[in-house]
Design an enzyme around this catalytic site. Structure first.
Site, short mmCIF file in Angstrom:
data_model
loop_
_atom_site.label_atom_id
_atom_site.label_comp_id
_atom_site.label_asym_id
_atom_site.label_seq_id
_atom_site.Cartn_x
_atom_site.Cartn_y
_atom_site.Cartn_z
N ASN A 1 -0.32 7.42 -2.26
CA ASN A 1 -1.75 7.12 -2.07
C ASN A 1 -1.97 5.91 -1.16
OD1 ASN A 1 -0.77 5.32 -3.98
ND2 ASN A 1 -2.70 5.19 -5.10
N HIS B 1 8.14 5.21 -9.65
CA HIS B 1 6.68 5.12 -9.50
C HIS B 1 6.28 3.71 -9.07
CE1 HIS B 1 2.63 6.67 -11.29
NE2 HIS B 1 2.40 5.76 -10.36
N HIS C 1 -2.88 -5.59 -6.44
CA HIS C 1 -4.23 -5.61 -5.87
C HIS C 1 -4.53 -7.01 -5.35
CE1 HIS C 1 -5.60 -1.65 -7.06
NE2 HIS C 1 -5.09 -1.83 -8.26
N ASP D 1 4.87 1.93 -12.28
CA ASP D 1 3.49 2.08 -11.78
C ASP D 1 2.99 0.75 -11.24
OD1 ASP D 1 1.11 3.19 -11.02
OD2 ASP D 1 0.36 3.54 -13.05
#
Ligand SMILES: [Zn+2]
Lengths: 320, 435
Positions: free
Chosen positions: B89, B55, B306, B302
């Site tokens: 995504n 992930h 950003h 995960d």
């Protein structure tokens, strides 16, 4: 005390000293010349990301009566969805040399962020953030309670007093600030609301809760000294928090019948703006026990005290 | 091809031995093994099979301001990983053979780790129509893991069909378990702290309700289900029940959910904003125990880099997500090994063997034995260092363990017989060596 972000940060002594100074400020406001020279040359910025004319005017009057320069910065409508706007605005205010920033923001924690992210040097006063806190409202409520119930005796707290706060606790910054402040001052607080409007996790709060307003006004949790009604938004029923405005006011509204069950001396409070006919009827709002107009007047004195203590560096101790 | 002699490493924490690597293969393992062009002194180091992340958000294509395949895979190598599953995504979404092949090729081109693209379950992650799962499976990328991560495949019929459909090519649906109506506007875990902070709650039940539904669906149609980032004690109970019933479900936990709690949100610092949110200390304890007893199968990062501005703002408008590739192993050591909950052999299982099995990465997660492909990670468990996001290889500066003391460090990573990391530094010379 460097900033005022949450009433949880106030010790009992700090809270009492704010109320005491507010009492002195109120006295000056009864004089012919209301203006004090205390904050001459200091700049206070009212940074409002939400419409709240009454709170802004109250802060503005407080700062001006202390002779501070006031800049009103209405950021409402500027894109809050673009997160950098608060930071960029803060950098602008820093460049302008703001000594204090009074901030109203729709996002919980925004004043905390403004004070702690290193974006500005000045003092931050939380004028209401999201569904978190509204510390000066709680201070003016405490001041109102003390002046009515304890003749505003300097040094007095609210020990042994019992206050019911009724309504949309889940979304209320006023309720959060009041629970913390009133209990710090020794009062007992009972929160009354439909279960949908009490937050999950409320079990840790230093107060009791009830779903039954009739029981509470009738003394089920002990004799009340005040009932504080919270504003409830009609739109909440669209998210199934309650079935209809009518059912809400029937179960949780303060009307003449419920008011009659209160002890003689008990006060009726509301932070405003009111939804007459929803959480409070006209009879209750306009009765002699209502402090609603007085709360507005006290707001100026309390905010003068807060600005004075924060900006003149005469607060007791650091680290609040 | 390079050849290395790793001297004195402890495979899976066992007795020290030597490992010879030649032409991408572990050619010999034993105390008397010698040879090799380059000696790696591994005295005191643990040798693990190269770590496999199920992930990872590499952000490319579309959000190259946050991360690229190149920067993300460099960060992965630095953190000891030899394979990462790149989440779908992106922009465009990885919902066609074209996009997954593009990501896969970029991974091959840079050569830091094996990049295994994850395919979207539904077109555009919209939860309406199945993406061409078979085309992605049959593409050069050979997709086996499908996920709308970031969004829950909420429609129960669509979820059922996806679970059924991927059986044709031994795929697995990795569910981001989040009941959307119960989490509208959710900002943090719903509980004592959210009540005080006045932030909209993300209730544990919103995760648990979807996991309960999905394990029942997977059991009903006899499919393989993987649950992303399990964060609550209740989810653990449901998984334990499902596994007890023989349902083919696997689950992951992130490093941050093994270490951090919602108390950190009191700072209103958006570096702690993540989805699913940080939970309570009791939840942290439950996911640790579940990872130890195998109810939760794997650790997955995960990793969600950003740009600075997405976190340098108010909580309510900040992006959700945390970096993780370079701090995962130290966090697992701190939370699981140094607490006695996992042995190093079990760490190898949870971070390499099991994720490779779930993702069907056949060449990875293998034993450290002669004849096996050479994917290895060497860890110094005694090292202590301070996490400084500015020094990270990922473009993301949003590390939730900023300023904390890290337990253990990755000294070397060997991917396909080539040292991507040596002496704790990326081996830039690698760029000249073709894969
Ligand atoms: Zn997710």
């Amino acid at each position: 005390m460097r900033h005022l972000l949450s009433t949880a940060d106030l010790s009992r002594d700090e809270a009492i000293s704010i109320l005491d100074v507010a009492g002195q400020m109120a006295a000056t406001q009864r004089r012919e010349i209301k203006k004090l020279p205390t904050l001459r040359g200091r700049t206070v910025v009212n940074l409002f990301y939400e419409d709240s004319t009454r709170t802004r005017i109250s802060f503005e009057a407080a700062a001006k009566r202390l002779s501070a320069d006031v800049i009103n910065f209405s950021a409402k409508g500027s894109s809050v969805s673009k997160g950098e706007s608060l930071k960029d605005t803060a950098l602008t205010l820093k460049a302008m040399g703001a000594d204090a920033v009074v901030v109203r923001h729709p996002i919980s924690g925004a004043p905390h962020r403004l004070a702690n992210a290193g974006w500005i040097d000045g003092t931050v006063v939380n004028a209401g953030d999201g569904t978190h806190e509204h510390p000066t409202q709680a201070l003016l409520d405490a001041y109102t309670l003390r002046s009515r119930l304890e003749q505003d005796a300097p040094g007095a707290d609210l020990k042994g007093r019992r206050v019911a706060i009724v309504g949309d606790v889940l979304h209320s910054r006023v309720a959060r600030s009041n629970v913390r402040l009133l209990t710090t001052l020794g009062a007992e607080v009972v929160l009354v609301a439909p279960p949908t409007l009490l937050p999950v996790g409320i079990g840790d709060w230093p107060c009791s809760t009830s779903y039954d307003l009739d029981d509470v006004v009738g003394g089920g949790h002990g004799d009340l000294d005040a009932v504080m009604m919270l504003r409830v938004q009609r739109e909440r029923m669209n998210a199934a928090f309650f079935p209809s405005a009518r059912e809400y006011s029937r179960r949780y509204g303060l009307d003449a019948r419920r008011m009659a069950k209160l002890p003689e001396h008990a006060l009726v409070m509301h932070p405003g703006p009111m939804n007459r006919g929803l959480e409070i009827t006209a009879e209750a709002a306009d009765s002699p026990r209502s402090t609603i107009v007085e709360q507005v007047a006290n707001g100026v004195a309390v905010r003068m005290a807060v600005l004075y203590l924060l900006l003149s560096g005469q607060s007791e101790g650091e680290g609040a | 091809m390079s050849s290395y002699l790793i001297k004195g490493a402890r495979p899976l924490g066992g007795d020290p031995t030597n490992i010879l690597i030649e032409d991408g293969v572990l050619t010999a393992v034993g105390t008397s093994v010698s040879g090799g062009a380059q000696v790696i002194d591994a005295d005191g180091l643990i040798a693990l099979p190269g770590l496999v992340d199920l992930h990872t958000h590499l952000r490319e294509p579309g959000r190259e301001d946050a991360e690229t395949v190149e920067t993300g895979t460099r960060a992965a190598a630095k953190g000891g990983w030899t394979a990462v599953h790149a989440m779908a995504n992106t922009d465009p979404v990885a919902d066609t053979a074209g996009v997954v092949e593009q990501v896969w090729r970029l991974g091959r081109q840079y050569g830091w780790v094996d990049v295994r693209p994850v395919g979207a379950v539904t077109i555009g992650l919209k939860g309406e129509r199945l993406a061409e799962l078979g085309a992605m499976a049959d593409s050069a990328a050979g997709v086996r893991v499908f996920s709308d991560d970031g969004h829950c495949v909420w429609d129960p019929t669509l979820m059922r069909r996806a679970l059924e459909y991927v059986k044709a090519f031994d795929g697995v649906v990795a569910q981001h378990a989040q009941e959307p109506r119960l989490t509208e506007g959710a900002q943090m875990h719903e509980g004592v702290v959210s009540a005080e902070l006045g932030l909209t709650g993300w209730p544990a039940v919103a995760e648990e309700a979807i996991i309960a539904r999905d394990v029942l669906l997977a059991g009903h149609v006899g499919s393989r289900l993987h649950v992303c980032h399990v964060s609550t004690a209740g989810s653990v109970e449901i998984l334990r029940w499902a596994k007890g019933r023989g349902i083919d479900v696997t689950a992951e936990v992130t490093p941050h959910h093994l270490l951090l709690t919602d108390e950190l949100v009191r700072s209103y610092d958006p570096v702690f904003k993540v989805n699913p949110p940080l939970r309570t200390a009791a939840d942290v304890q439950a996911v640790r125990e579940a990872l130890a007893d195998g109810t939760i199968d794997i650790v997955a990062t995960d990793h969600a880099p950003h740009p600075v501005e997405a976190k340098d703002c108010e909580w309510g408008v900040a992006a959700m997500g945390m970096t993780g590739l370079e701090t995962a192993l130290p966090i697992v050591q701190e939370a699981m090994v140094d607490t006695g909950l996992l042995t190093w052999a079990q760490v190898a299982d949870r971070m390499s063997v099991a994720p490779a099995r779930i993702g069907r990465v056949g060449s990875q997660g293998r034993p450290i034995a002669a004849g096996e492909p050479a994917h290895l990670t060497l860890v110094d468990p005694a090292a202590r260092w301070e996490c400084d996001p500015a020094a990270h290889t990922t473009m993301g500066r949003n590390s939730p363990v900023r300023g904390r003391t890290m337990h253990g460090s990755v000294v070397a990573t060997i991917y396909a017989g080539r040292a991507t990391v040596l002496d704790g530094k990326l081996n830039e010379a690698l760029l000249e060596v073709p894969l």
